[in-house]
Scaffold this motif. Structure first.
Motif: not given
Length: 95
Positions: A5-11, A28-29, A64-68
């Motif tokens: 799956i495609k995701i993004e991470v921002v900061y 993946t969490s 750590k428990e919530q899936m993407l």
């Protein structure tokens, strides 16, 4: 990657904001997705064990428990510089 799956991470800081797009495996969490992004190489002050994270502006209580899911944007939050209540008091005192 099978079933990715495609995701993004921002900061972001006041001086620099970064969006990292990546593919991760289904299941993946939120925590593992943030770590996999490598965003801590750009912002070494990030301590994944202690920072808060969210998805599209909603805080994730157990990253750590919530899936993407496909298209999720993980937001890594930095600590507040001042308590919002104190900031309001400071503004009120100036007026």
């Amino acid at each position: 990657m099978a079933n990715s799956i495609k995701i993004e991470v921002v900061y972001g800081t006041l001086k620099l904001q970064k969006i990292i797009s990546l593919d991760v495996s289904e299941g993946t969490s939120v925590f593992d997705g943030a770590v996999s992004s490598g965003i801590d190489h750009v912002f070494p002050e990030i301590d994944f064990a202690s920072v808060s994270m969210g998805i599209f502006g909603k805080v994730v209580r157990k990253p750590k428990e919530q899936m993407l899911r496909e298209g999720d944007r993980i937001e890594v939050y930095r600590p507040l510089e001042i308590d919002p209540k104190q900031a309001r008091l400071n503004r009120a005192a100036k007026n």
